[in-house]
Design a protein around this motif. Structure first.
Motif, mmCIF file in Angstrom:
data_model
loop_
_atom_site.group_PDB
_atom_site.id
_atom_site.type_symbol
_atom_site.label_atom_id
_atom_site.label_comp_id
_atom_site.label_asym_id
_atom_site.label_seq_id
_atom_site.Cartn_x
_atom_site.Cartn_y
_atom_site.Cartn_z
ATOM 1 N N PRO A 170 92.666 -36.866 17.321
ATOM 2 C CA PRO A 170 92.104 -38.705 17.117
ATOM 3 C C PRO A 170 92.488 -39.100 15.765
ATOM 4 C CG PRO A 170 90.181 -36.591 17.113
ATOM 5 C CD PRO A 170 91.567 -36.057 17.031
ATOM 6 N N GLY A 171 93.211 -40.521 15.686
ATOM 7 C CA GLY A 171 93.609 -41.199 14.024
ATOM 8 C C GLY A 171 94.838 -41.593 14.584
ATOM 9 N N TRP A 172 95.729 -40.769 14.955
ATOM 10 C CA TRP A 172 97.125 -40.376 14.430
ATOM 11 C C TRP A 172 97.469 -41.380 15.057
ATOM 12 C CZ3 TRP A 172 100.956 -41.770 17.818
ATOM 13 C CH2 TRP A 172 102.283 -41.341 17.454
ATOM 14 N N VAL A 173 97.272 -43.056 15.816
ATOM 15 C CA VAL A 173 97.910 -43.911 14.961
ATOM 16 C C VAL A 173 97.964 -45.239 13.770
ATOM 17 C CG1 VAL A 173 97.878 -46.687 15.946
ATOM 18 C CG2 VAL A 173 97.891 -44.578 17.599
ATOM 19 N N SER A 174 96.830 -44.868 12.902
ATOM 20 C CA SER A 174 96.846 -45.162 12.152
ATOM 21 C C SER A 174 97.201 -44.191 10.740
ATOM 22 C CB SER A 174 95.180 -45.465 11.122
ATOM 23 O OG SER A 174 94.486 -44.568 11.722
ATOM 24 N N ALA A 175 97.294 -43.213 11.318
ATOM 25 C CA ALA A 175 97.746 -42.258 10.330
ATOM 26 C C ALA A 175 99.401 -41.775 10.158
ATOM 27 C CB ALA A 175 97.558 -41.053 10.966
#
Ligand code: UD1
Ligand code: CA
Length: 463
Positions: free
Chosen positions: A449-454
């Motif tokens: 989860p949230g890998w893209v913005s990280a």
């Protein structure tokens, strides 16, 4: 007579082995001969590429006579005479002579020729026709317009100006009293355009010896007695033959849209109420039941269909059997040994090879099923592959009744999936799956989860 070179064809293949209606010219002629005489009484004269021709006709059971040099149709008969003398067999009283390149001749016409010959007590009887364009054929010159008696046969190149319009052609099919024919063969000369011994010259020789030479004009369609010296002539006869086959089938209750576009081999059988759309090829020993529908651009070879089968357009099917009520296509490829059960569905871009598909089983999209046995009501998901070959050997796959194979599965043979078992989508199955089990042969999904913005923030820090 099947020994000639076929120079006008410009082909390496012997002329008499060129095919029309799905069968070599010579085999059509031998079949017609066998319909009125046993094979043991038939002599096939071979010469040009003799061994290839002999092999192609060996299964017919006829005798072969070698004409090592091809010095004309009269010379071919000399070889027959020598063969009969050498074999010590008594020559038959009468002889029916057929040309290996006149393939549409029908047994009923041959029988009528023989009957006429015997009734006329003739030494030679010539089967003739009056086609729209007689150019190229030998012409039969009768004693008078109303007479059945013949003076001579004149080959095209020897016709005088006033003979050029002579309409009655020599079909190259004759009956002889054997003794009368054999007595004239040594009088033939090569004093002609081809420097050959012409069998046709026997007509004038016999007439000069006051022997009775008569002609009978064929009452069938002219194609029946036409020869095939060029590819174009062969294709004309091929079209005539296939149209005759289509007409036969239509008379038996088969609907054929645009029959001139269908390519149907002579021995194909189809039940009533079956519908063929345009541009269908039915080849070899194909048998189709009743109430089937065959869509356009299907090519079926040596294939047996039950009743009520639907084949949508563009399938290629060879050496297969298909049960009642099955549905195939579009774009299915059924290779040899495919046995499709009743009510089964084989859809687009599905290839089967040596595969038995049970009743009601479905492989509707994008699959390869080779060396496989599927029970009834099996469901094969899109993209399923049976991996039946390891580079050296082939191995079987067995799938039990009611099993469900998820999309994009690979089944590495030898392997089995038991009845009602499930294989999860995208599985690679290398071990047998018991009945009623679920098999998953794929990595567990990882979700972050949230890998893209990280990742974006990490990239900014590096700037
Ligand atoms: C022959 C006839 C011609 C007739 C036509 C009908 C002669 C001389 N002419 O001409 O009057 O209108 O057939 O189709 O016969 N063959 C042999 N050995 C040979 C030569 C030929 O076995 O040495 C065989 C051929 O393989 C063929 C048949 O005899 O099957 C006829 O020979 P082809 O050369 O085609 O004769 P045409 O010129 O057509
Ligand atoms: Ca010919």
């Amino acid at each position: 007579m099947a020994a000639g070179k076929g120079t006008r064809l410009k082909s390496r293949r012997p002329k008499v082995l060129h095919e029309i209606g799905g069968q070599a010219l010579l085999l059509h002629v031998i079949a017609a001969a066998k319909a009125i005489a046993p094979a043991t009484q038939i002599y096939c004269i071979i010469g040009h590429q003799a061994e290839i021709v002999r092999a192609a006709a060996a299964s017919t059971g006829v005798h072969f006579v070698l004409q090592p040099e091809q010095r004309g149709t009269g010379h071919a008969m000399q070889q027959l005479r020598e063969h009969l003398i050498a074999s010590g067999q008594p020559a038959p009283e009468n002889l029916l002579v057929l040309s290996g390149d006149v393939p549409l001749i029908q047994p009923s016409t041959l029988q009528a020729l023989c009957n006429f010959h015997l009734a006329e007590r003739a030494a030679m009887t010539i089967l003739t026709a009056v086609p729209p364009n007689p150019t190229g054929y030998g012409r039969v010159l009768r004693v008078s317009d109303t007479s059945s008696e013949v003076q001579a046969i004149v080959e095209q190149k020897a016709l005088t100006d006033d003979q050029l319009s002579a309409p009655e052609i020599n079909s190259g099919i004759y009956c002889f009293r054997t003794s009368a024919l054999f007595a004239q063969l040594d009088s033939l000369s090569t004093n002609n355009a081809h420097g050959e011994l012409y069998l046709t010259d026997v007509a004038a020789l016999l007439a000069a010896h006051r022997e009775r030479v008569v002609a009978i004009c064929s009452s069938g369609p002219t194609e029946e007695v036409l020869g095939a010296n060029t590819i174009e002539e062969m294709m004309h006869l091929d079209a005539a033959m296939r149209l005759a086959t289509a007409r036969r089938l239509m008379a038996q209750g088969v609907t054929i849209f645009r029959p001139e576009t269908s390519v149907i081999d002579a021995q194909v059988e189809i039940g009533p109420d079956t519908i063929l759309q345009p541009f269908v090829q039915l080849l070899g020993n194909t048998r189709i039941g009743s109430n089937c529908r065959i869509g356009s651009y299907n090519v079926l070879e040596n294939t047996q269909l039950g009743d009520n089968v639907l084949i949508r357009p563009n399938c290629v099917i060879a050496d297969a059997t298909i049960g009642d009520d099955a549905k195939l296509g579009p774009f299915s490829h059924l290779r040899p040994g495919s046995q499709i059960g009743p009510e089964a569905h084989i859809g687009n871009f599905v290839e089967t090879k040596n595969a038995k598909i049970g009743r009601g089983a479905k492989a509707n999209h994008l699959a390869y099923l080779g060396d496989a046995t599927l029970g009834s009501n099996v469901n094969i998901g899109a993209g399923t592959i049976t991996c039946n070959y390891d580079g050296e050997k082939k191995y079987p796959t067995a799938i039990g009744d009611g099993a469900f194979i998820g999309s994009n599965s690979t089944l590495v043979a030898p392997v089995s999936v038991g009845e009602t078992a499930y294989v999860g989508a995208a599985s690679c199955i290398t071990e047998d799956v018991p009945a009623g089990a679920l098999a998953l042969g794929r990595n567990r999904q990882v979700t972050k989860p949230g890998w893209v913005s990280a990742r974006k923030q990490a990239a900014k820090r590096c700037d």
